[in-house]
Structure formats: structure tokens, C-alpha cells
Design a protein around this motif. Structure first.
Motif, PDB file in Angstrom:
ATOM      1  N   LEU A 217      -7.401 -10.805   4.227  1.00  0.00           N
ATOM      2  CA  LEU A 217      -6.970 -10.010   3.070  1.00  0.00           C
ATOM      3  C   LEU A 217      -6.455 -10.994   2.032  1.00  0.00           C
ATOM      4  CD1 LEU A 217      -6.097  -7.427   1.546  1.00  0.00           C
ATOM      5  CD2 LEU A 217      -3.954  -7.525   2.851  1.00  0.00           C
TER       6      LEU A 217
ATOM      7  N   ILE B 126     -11.615  -9.384   2.114  1.00  0.00           N
ATOM      8  CA  ILE B 126     -11.172  -8.253   1.300  1.00  0.00           C
ATOM      9  C   ILE B 126     -10.422  -8.808   0.103  1.00  0.00           C
ATOM     10  CG2 ILE B 126      -9.681  -6.214   1.212  1.00  0.00           C
ATOM     11  CD1 ILE B 126     -10.144  -5.934   4.236  1.00  0.00           C
TER      12      ILE B 126
ATOM     13  N   TRP C 125      -1.859  -7.872   8.936  1.00  0.00           N
ATOM     14  CA  TRP C 125      -2.791  -7.460   7.880  1.00  0.00           C
ATOM     15  C   TRP C 125      -3.985  -6.694   8.439  1.00  0.00           C
ATOM     16  CZ3 TRP C 125      -7.919  -8.972   7.663  1.00  0.00           C
ATOM     17  CH2 TRP C 125      -8.299 -10.004   8.514  1.00  0.00           C
TER      18      TRP C 125
ATOM     19  N   THR D  90      -4.995  -3.177   6.623  1.00  0.00           N
ATOM     20  CA  THR D  90      -6.268  -2.959   5.935  1.00  0.00           C
ATOM     21  C   THR D  90      -7.051  -1.822   6.564  1.00  0.00           C
ATOM     22  OG1 THR D  90      -7.350  -4.634   7.318  1.00  0.00           O
ATOM     23  CG2 THR D  90      -6.413  -5.373   5.242  1.00  0.00           C
TER      24      THR D  90
ATOM     25  N   LEU E 231      -8.025  -7.859  -2.933  1.00  0.00           N
ATOM     26  CA  LEU E 231      -7.119  -6.823  -3.436  1.00  0.00           C
ATOM     27  C   LEU E 231      -6.730  -7.212  -4.853  1.00  0.00           C
ATOM     28  CD1 LEU E 231      -5.694  -4.214  -2.533  1.00  0.00           C
ATOM     29  CD2 LEU E 231      -3.744  -5.602  -1.857  1.00  0.00           C
TER      30      LEU E 231
ATOM     31  N   GLN F 133     -14.964  -5.767  -1.089  1.00  0.00           N
ATOM     32  CA  GLN F 133     -15.160  -6.496   0.165  1.00  0.00           C
ATOM     33  C   GLN F 133     -16.487  -7.248   0.107  1.00  0.00           C
ATOM     34  OE1 GLN F 133     -15.032  -4.046   3.661  1.00  0.00           O
ATOM     35  NE2 GLN F 133     -14.831  -5.767   5.070  1.00  0.00           N
TER      36      GLN F 133
ATOM     37  N   VAL G 110      -9.985  -2.648  -4.919  1.00  0.00           N
ATOM     38  CA  VAL G 110     -10.417  -3.225  -3.642  1.00  0.00           C
ATOM     39  C   VAL G 110     -11.913  -3.511  -3.702  1.00  0.00           C
ATOM     40  CG1 VAL G 110     -10.619  -2.896  -1.150  1.00  0.00           C
ATOM     41  CG2 VAL G 110      -8.660  -1.944  -2.378  1.00  0.00           C
TER      42      VAL G 110
ATOM     43  N   LEU H 150      -8.861  -0.264   3.344  1.00  0.00           N
ATOM     44  CA  LEU H 150      -9.286  -1.395   2.532  1.00  0.00           C
ATOM     45  C   LEU H 150     -10.623  -1.970   2.975  1.00  0.00           C
ATOM     46  CD1 LEU H 150      -6.262  -1.192   1.731  1.00  0.00           C
ATOM     47  CD2 LEU H 150      -6.240  -3.669   1.546  1.00  0.00           C
ATOM     48  N   ARG H 151     -11.074  -1.621   4.178  1.00  0.00           N
ATOM     49  CA  ARG H 151     -12.368  -2.132   4.650  1.00  0.00           C
ATOM     50  C   ARG H 151     -13.467  -1.211   4.108  1.00  0.00           C
ATOM     51  NH1 ARG H 151     -10.721  -3.426  10.968  1.00  0.00           N
ATOM     52  NH2 ARG H 151      -8.644  -4.228  10.521  1.00  0.00           N
TER      53      ARG H 151
END
Length: 923
Positions: A715, A613, A696, A700, A615, A589, A587, A705-706
């Protein structure tokens, strides 16, 4: 006493029932305003008190960001400032605190990574369930060198040179602790004892204050807090270092100010000097911000909305009642005009009745609201409502008097225009039905304005939003014009079916409602105020929820550990019980090098952000490839095979459909990214495919994921090799694990399964399961929508009283006709069923009108939200919660049926001769 006053009193004596029923409706409307507005009154009155209680003996503080510890010279300069008498340096850190045996430890809940960087979510329990209560916020270990307590001591003493801790009273109650109790303080994996030597009053740190302080300071780290800590454990800095194992940087400077200090001058001297590492916030700043906070504005808007809804309800109820009175008393008014009463006096008679209803309704509403507040005051959850303040009194008065006078204008004009000769001669006026085609055409034209503005006309977004907002008024007026057409339609469609169901001749119901069109329109519109608003809220709310619910593409489980996972640990995770497959993911960002989402031009929204983001995975591996990939992406542009082939080529990315809509980019087009570790470098990526990714946002958020910023524009999916090369990631690093499970796991079960490995990695798990997100969002949405739907439902209940008036007036106008029906053989039971059928037809028109208006208004609201709210960029489909809508419409029909019971019984008990004595002129 004047002529108008005497005639008004005579009307009250002759028809007291109508006055009572109408006044009760106005009383209920005013009481509803008092109930809602009193919350805003109480909030306004307590703003100063709350702010001062939050600050304690300090008048200002300086919030210091990580790495921005104040230098000794800065502290000296602050202490030398003429407005400051003392500066206390503070270090704060969230911890887990355990009390005596048998009490539950108090500790930080697991925040999402989005929260850690200032995301929009609140702290959550481990299973992602509801937020904790304000006074149960995570305890904060506070290192302070202050010689005096920040707030009043409740027990014991303040900190001295000897080791020991002073805790807040709420935390002491929560842990069952007191002076002399030994607490266990856990930081990371270490747990050390500390003795309680004193107890102080706790900081009042409601959610409103917490949000306000975060906005003012811009602080991002919830582990230390943004201002004075609630649930505090105060210790000396040396004791703090012993408990934590190392020295902490100062993250809060508490400033004690001189009496009458010039706060404006203080800000002028220090605000710019402290940036960007720190920010100054004073008591005055907090009070001002609280008065303009989102929560305060929401409470204020709720008060205004309650007034508007109640005003409409009162308006239509009184309008219907006065219109009935004018119609029934046409011959009486004609006689009065014939004996010398002027047109002005005739109109004044109706206005006097309206003002009388307003006065009784307002005073009764204040009394009823005050009794409700007294009852509520015993409940701590709503104790803040227990205030009959100036806003409640004023707005309830506006509701009663403005609504009454507005409702009286048209009936007063009609009364003054009564034709003496025509009325006394018994000749009927021209039927209002001749205006039906014109009313329908006008209604359709007004209703069509909203979709034209929102979807057809080529307009700039700002102008479109402004015109669409104004068109909501024309939408409501349009359906008001369509109401006569709906009455005609319901009489001809539902009338025969209802007649067959109740065993009545169909012709009897053919003109049941249209006998007095104004009366029926007023009654049905009054019911629509509550029912239509309820349907609008429900459809709009669940439609806006749709884009946030996880779609089919979401994996069964995503797990993130902030400390990252080493490649060699993968077999350990794959060997866990219930886990079929583990897919490693990366991951990152990065920020967008260009404003491709138009955030600068259109403003920030849920999808207009300055970053995305990424992935990363193996494009040929189980994450995206194969018959059953972990991410079952639904391609809306391009194909899976083509997109994966491009990802293998390098520097390609799969993006969601909303990103394409906002940026105008397509397959084969590029955008540039800035690696976080190399801000002077840009990397260009090409769009390989476009997919639909509903839900999403919370995927996230809950999966962590952030990583760097609280929100993201999209995403996206790319090659892990590209991420490692372009963003300088460690080749052995894994950020995220995607799990394929043997059977559905709850978030709690997955957390318990993974906890041993997480502890070994010394990290907090961020776990995402689709079912947990879905359940949490639906539960919260249900609660929110139920809260805002209570006022429409109360309004619906209030306006059902107007149905009684309408049916009573209808019976009184048709007494001779009903007597004829009895004379030709219709039974008493038949008359009762006839009256109940009329009540059900009124309910059917109200349901049809409310459903049409509710669906149209909610569609307009969903479309409008794309231009004027934070949800801009989303394109949610319309979701209709039929179960709730059918339940409410069924309840409306039941209310109308119940409202018709008493008039039906009354007419059923009347003698035939008594009904015939009314004569044909009774209408």
C-alpha cells in the motif's frame, strides 16, 4: 513357555502398578492418534461420495467468465461431441430471498472487494464477524433450460413452461418454505414474487469443495459462483430475465456424459479450445483436486503430526519406565546373569516387556478411540470423525510398537551390560554426572546451529530454508542434551527455595532428581513433548499474527462504495452524526512493469506480488499533513516534511518498509507502473519516503482498496493529481472516504450511519475500522491456535502419568534412605512433603526445558516462514502470550503435584522398620 516369557510375566506380577500406569499412557497416546487420524480416514472414504453428490447427474461442467458467453456454434459442437449426451446452459446470480412473514431473509453477505476478485477471504457478515456455515451460503438464482432436475426431487415437480421456481431443500428449510410458498426475490433494489413448485436435494458445497473449484476454474466473481450452486433457486431463463430485469450471459454449461465416457479425451479436445474465456472441470478433476487440496493436506498433515507427537510421548514414557526397571532390578539382573542367563536373553527380557506394553496400549487405544468416536457420532459437528479406518489402526499401531521398541533399545543394552561382580558386591557405578560438561557443550553446539543457519551464514535462500528445516531436529536434540544441565541448575536454584517453602532441610532436595539421571531426563522430556509444542504453537501463532494487526497509522474509519462517490456528495457525508471530518481519497491498483519484488524468481508471497495499491490524496491536506493527519505515518527512512514536499512535485510515492526490503530500492530510486487502461504505457514513480505500515493487508482488504487484483505487494501513498493524470481517472471521482469520528464507532454502527447514503449510491459498503479488524483477527487466531493446541495439551496430560512411575521408582530405590530419615526424626508428613517436592522439581525442569525449547523453536519457525511459506517477506517480531503460557506451565506443575500425591501417601503410611528392611542395596 520360554525363560524370557516366564521372567517377563513374573515382573508383571511383582510390579503390576507400573504396568498399569505405563500402559494407560500408551493407551491414551494411541487413542489420541485414533481420534485425529479418523478424521482423515473419513475424509478419504467420503471423497468419491462428496464429488458425485456435488455433480449430481452431470459428469462435467464448463465455467464461463464474464464476457465469455458461448456462441451457438460452440454449443452445437459440444452437443455433437461423442462423450456428451446433453449440454444445459445455466445463468447464475446471487440474490436476496425472503420467505413467509416472520422468517429471516437469506441473502448475500457483504464481500470485500478483494473477495470479488478472488481474494483469500471468505464471505463475511456485515460486521466482519465469523463465516457462515456451509449450508447457509448466499442463495443463487439459477436460470436453466434443463428438462430434468440436476438432483433428486424431494417434493413437487420440476420446472415446466409455466412460471415458478424449484429450490434446494436446505434453502427451503432455512426459509420455512414448501411447495406453493411464494418467495420474494430481491435483485439490487427490485423485489419480485415467485412461487415454489418443487424442492430438490441441495448441492453438497463445503468450504473445501468451494476452494477447490475456485482454484481449478480460476473464477473470480463470487456473485455467480464457480460451479453448481448451493442454496439454489432454479427458474427458467425467461423467468430469470423477468426477475433480474435484463438477460444474463451464460456462465455455466452443465455436461451430461455418456456411460464410460473418455474424460482424458474430452479434456484433450476442449481444454485448450475453451481458454481463456472458459474452463472445463470434470468429476475426476474434482476428486483428484480434493485429494490434493490444502484442506485435505492439512488434515493429512495433522494426522501425521498427531502420530509423531504421540509416538514421542509413548517413547519417552516407556523409556523412563524401562530405565527405572533396569536400575531397580540391577541386582536381580546380575543374579540372573550369574546363574546362566545370556546377555541376549537379558536384553530380550526388556524388549519383551516393551512389546507387551505396546500390545496392551495399542489394543486399549483402539478401544478407547472407538468409544470416543461413538460418542462423537451423536454430534453432527464432528460426525465425520466417526470412522475407525485403516489409517487410524495402522498409525496408532506405529505409535505404540515403534515407540515402544525405540524406547527399549537403550534400556535393553544397559540391562545386557550389567556388571555381575560390581553389582553383587554393592559397588556403585561411576556417576553419570561426569558427562555433564560434555552434554552441555554438545547441547549448546547443536542449539546454535539453527541461528547460525538462519541469520549468520551467507547462504542462498533455498539452501538456507532446507538447512534450517533440518536444523529443527538438531535444535530438539540439543535441548535434550541440555536437560541434565537444567536438572542440575533447577536442583540448586529451585531446590533451596522449595525446601524453605515446604519446611524441609535444603540438603534433602540437593540431589533429589539426580539420584537417577536417566529416569529424570526421560520423564522431563516426556512432559516437554506436550508443553514445549504448546508453547511453540502459541508463540509462533501470535508472532505471525503481529504484522496483520492494524497499527497506529490506521484511520478510525475507511469506507469504500464500489460505484464511487461524486465530489458534490461530500457535504452529505460530513454532516452525518458523529463524523468530525471526511477526507476524500482515490485508489488505483496498477501492475509493476518490472519484477522488482522477485516474484518470478522467489515465488508469490504475501508481499511478493506484481502490483501495488496507490492511495491518492492531497499531500498538503488533512490526509497526510498537519498536526493530526488522518494517516499518522511512522517514517523509518526520510521525514514527513521532505516526503510531502516531493509528493507535491509530482510522481513521487511513499512506500512501506517491507517493499524496500523486498525490492532493494531506496529513497530517490524509481520503479515503473502500467496504467490498467493503457497497458502499452509505463509511468515512473520515485520513492519519497519509507514508512512502517503494520496491518496494511487487512486494512486494504476490508476497506475495498484491492480494486483489480486479489493481492498487492504494498500500500503506497501518492498525490491524487498524479493518479488522475497518469491513470485517466475522472476529475470528479472519489473512491474512498477516510473518516475522523467524534467517538469510537463499531463497524456495525458506522455501517448503519452510512447505509442511507450507500443505498442512494446503489452500492455495497466496504467498511474498515481498526477495532473490527483487530477483534476479528484475534478471535480467529485464538480459535485456530486453540484447535491445534488441543493435541499437545492431551499429550501433556498423558505424559503426566509418567511422573507417577518416576516418583514411585524413585521411592522404591530410596526406601532404605527414607527409613533412615524416619529413624532420625523426620515425620511422616515430612516424607510426604519430600515426595511432593520431587514431583514439583520434575515439573519445574519440564517447564524450564519446554519454555527454552518453545521460544527457540517458535523463533526459528517465524524466521523459517520467510523462506518457505506464503508469509515470505514479512519480519514479524516475537510475541509471547505470557498469560496462556503461564497458565499452561502452572497447570503442568499442578499435574506433577497431583501425580505425586498417591506415591507420597503410600510412603507416608509405610512403617520405619519396613523401609529399613529394604537394605542399602535397594538402590
Amino acid at each position: 513357555m520360554g525363560v524370557v516369557a516366564r521372567l517377563s510375566l513374573a515382573e508383571v506380577r511383582q510390579r503390576p502398578g507400573r504396568l498399569v500406569v505405563t500402559a494407560l499412557a500408551v493407551v491414551a497416546s494411541a487413542a489420541a492418534v485414533v481420534w485425529v487420524v479418523s478424521g482423515y480416514d473419513a475424509l478419504s472414504e467420503s471423497m468419491d461420495e462428496v464429488g458425485e453428490a456435488y455433480h449430481g447427474r452431470y459428469g462435467a461442467w464448463i465455467s464461463v467468465e464474464e464476457g465469455g458467453a458461448p456462441a451457438p456454434k460452440l454449443l452445437e459442437l459440444l452437443r455433437a461431441d461423442p462423450a456428451i449426451t446433453r449440454v444445459d446452459a445455466v445463468q447464475q446470480l446471487q440474490v436476496v430471498v425472503s420467505g413467509p412473514a416472520g422468517t429471516e431473509p437469506a441473502g448475500p453477505w457483504t464481500p470485500t472487494v478483494g473477495d470479488a476478485y478472488g481474494g483469500e477471504g471468505a464471505y463475511m457478515d456485515g460486521d466482519g464477524s465469523a463465516d457462515r456455515h456451509d449450508h447457509e451460503r448466499p442463495p443463487v438464482l439459477v436460470g436453466t433450460d434443463a428438462p430434468e432436475p440436476p438432483r433428486a426431487l424431494v417434493a413437487g415437480r420440476w420446472l415446466g413452461d409455466a412460471p415458478g421456481a424449484v429450490i434446494s431443500d436446505h434453502l427451503a428449510e432455512r426459509l420455512g418454505a414448501d411447495v406453493g410458498t411464494t418467495l420474494q426475490v430481491k435483485v439490487d433494489q427490485d423485489e419480485l414474487p415467485v412461487e415454489v413448485v418443487g424442492v430438490v436435494k441441495e448441492v453438497i458445497a463445503s468450504t473445501v469443495i468451494g476452494e477447490t473449484v475456485s482454484d481449478l476454474t480460476g473464477a473470480r466473481d463470487p456473485r455467480r459462483g464457480d460451479g453448481p450452486a448451493a442454496g439454489a433457486v432454479y427458474v427458467r431463463p425467461a423467468e430469470l430475465e423477468r426477475l433480474v430485469g435484463h438477460a444474463l450471459h451464460t456462465n455455466l454449461l452443465c455436461l451430461e456424459l455418456r456411460h464410460g465416457a473418455d474424460l482424458a479425451g474430452l479434456h484433450a479436445r476442449w481444454s485448450e479450445r475453451l481458454k481463456p474465456a472458459a474452463s472445463l472441470l470434470s468429476l475426476a478433476d474434482l476428486k483428484t483436486a480434493l485429494s490434493e487440496s490444502a484442506s485435505t493436506k492439512a488434515t493429512r498433515n495433522q494426522a501425521y503430526a498427531a502420530t509423531a507427537v504421540s509416538l514421542l510421548a509413548a517413547l519417552f514414557i516407556i523409556f523412563a519406565a524401562l530405565s527405572m526397571g533396569v536400575t531397580e532390578r540391577a541386582r536381580e539382573l546380575a543374579v540372573l546373569r550369574a546363574v546362566g542367563i545370556s546377555r541376549r536373553q537379558t536384553a530380550g527380557l526388556i524388549l519383551a516387556e516393551a512389546l507387551g506394553l505396546a500390545g496392551v496400549g495399542w489394543l486399549g487405544g483402539l478401544a478407547a478411540g472407538w468409544l470416543l468416536l461413538l460418542v462423537a457420532a451423536s454430534d453432527a459437528a464432528v460426525a465425520h470423525h466417526a470412522s475407525l479406518g485403516p489409517a487410524a489402526v495402522a498409525l496408532s499401531g506405529v505409535c505404540a510398537f515403534v515407540g515402544s521398541l525405540a524406547a527399549a533399545v537403550l534400556p535393553a543394552w544397559h540391562a545386557s551390560q550389567v556388571d555381575v561382580v560390581q553389582t553383587l558386591a554393592g559397588r556403585r557405578a561411576v556417576s553419570a554426572w561426569r558427562w555433564l560438561p560434555h552434554s552441555v557443550v554438545l547441547g549448546l553446539a547443536l542449539v546454535s546451529l539453527t541461528p547460525l543457519i538462519l541469520r549468520v551464514l551467507p547462504l542462498e535462500d533455498g539452501l538456507r530454508a532446507a538447512l534450517a528445516g533440518a536444523s529443527l531436529i538438531t535444535l530438539c536434540l540439543g535441548f535434550l542434551c541440555l536437560c541434565p544441565g537444567l536438572i542440575w541448575l533447577v536442583e540448586r536454584v529451585c531446590g533451596p527455595a522449595l525446601a524453605a517453602l515446604l519446611g524441609l532441610p535444603a540438603p534433602l532436595l540437593r540431589a533429589q532428581l539426580s539420584a537417577n539421571l536417566a529416569r529424570t531426563v526421560g520423564t522431563c522430556t516426556a512432559l516437554t513433548v506436550g508443553l514445549g509444542l504448546f508453547i511453540t504453537i502459541q508463540v509462533w501463532g501470535y508472532s505471525m499474527l503481529g504484522p496483520f494487526l492494524p497499527g497506529r497509522w490506521t484511520p478510525p474509519g475507511l469506507v469504500s462504495i464500489p460505484t464511487c462517490i461524486a465530489v458534490q456528495e461530500l457535504p452529505d457525508y460530513a454532516a452525518l452524526p458523529g463524523v468530525e471530518r471526511v477526507v476524500p481519497l482515490l485508489v488505483e491498483q496498477p501492475r509493476l512493469a518490472d519484477d522488482v519484488t522477485d516474484m518470478q524468481q522467489k515465488g508469490e508471497s504475501v508481499v511478493r506480488q506484481n502490483n501495488v495499491i496507490l492511495l491518492g490524496c492531497d499531500p498538503s491536506g488533512p490526509a497526510l499533513a498537519g498536526e493530526h493527519p488522518l494517516f499518522a505515518l511512522d517514517f523509518v527512512q526520510g521525514s514527513r516534511e521532505e516526503a510531502l514536499a516531493k509528493l507535491l512535485q509530482g510522481r513521487h510515492v511513499i512506500v512501506p518498509d517491507h517493499f524496500v526490503r523486498e525490492t532493494g530500492l531506496g529513497i530517490g530510486e524509481t520503479f515503473r507502473l502500467i496504467p490498467p487502461t493503457s497497458p502499452t504505457v509505463t509511468v515512473e514513480y520515485t520513492i519519497a519516503g519509507v514508512v512502517a505500515l503494520p496491518g496494511w493487508h487487512f486494512v486494504t482488504k476490508n476497506a475495498g482498496l484491492r480494486r483489480r487484483l486479489p493481492r498487492a505487494a504494498a500500500l503506497t501513498f501518492t498525490s491524487a493529481e498524479d493518479l488522475r493524470r497518469d491513470f485517466g481517472l475522472d476529475p470528479t471521482r472519489i473512491d474512498l472516504l477516510g473518516f475522523e469520528l467524534a467517538h469510537p464507532f463499531t463497524e456495525r454502527e458506522l455501517r448503519d450511519t452510512l447505509e442511507p447514503l450507500a443505498e442512494r449510491a446503489n452500492g455495497n459498503l466496504s467498511i474498515m475500522t481498526p477495532s473490527a479488524i483487530d477483534d476479528s483477527l484475534r478471535t480467529r487466531t485464538d480459535a485456530i491456535l486453540w484447535g491445534v493446541s488441543q493435541l499437545p495439551l492431551i499429550t501433556l496430560l498423558v505424559t503426566s502419568l509418567g511422573v507417577i512411575n518416576a516418583i514411585v521408582a524413585s521411592i522404591r530405590a530410596r526406601r532404605w534412605e527414607l527409613g533412615v530419615l524416619r529413624a532420625i526424626g523426620v515425620t511422616r508428613g515430612g516424607l510426604v512433603r519430600l515426595v511432593l517436592a520431587e514431583a514439583l522439581l520434575v515439573g519445574a525442569v519440564a517447564c524450564a526445558l519446554s519454555l527454552s525449547l518453545g521460544l527457540s523453536a517458535s523463533w526459528a519457525g517465524v524466521s523459517l516462514a520467510q523462506f518457505i511459506s506464503f508469509f515470505g517477506g514479512l519480519a514479524p517480531p516475537i510475541v509471547i502470550p505470557w498469560a496462556k503460557i503461564l497458565a499452561c506451565t502452572g497447570g503442568t506443575l499442578l499435574l506433577c503435584l497431583v501425580a505425586g500425591v498417591w506415591p507420597a501417601i503410600q510412603i507416608g503410611r509405610s512403617d520405619t522398620l519396613e523401609l529399613l528392611q529394604a537394605g542399602r542395596g535397594s538402590r
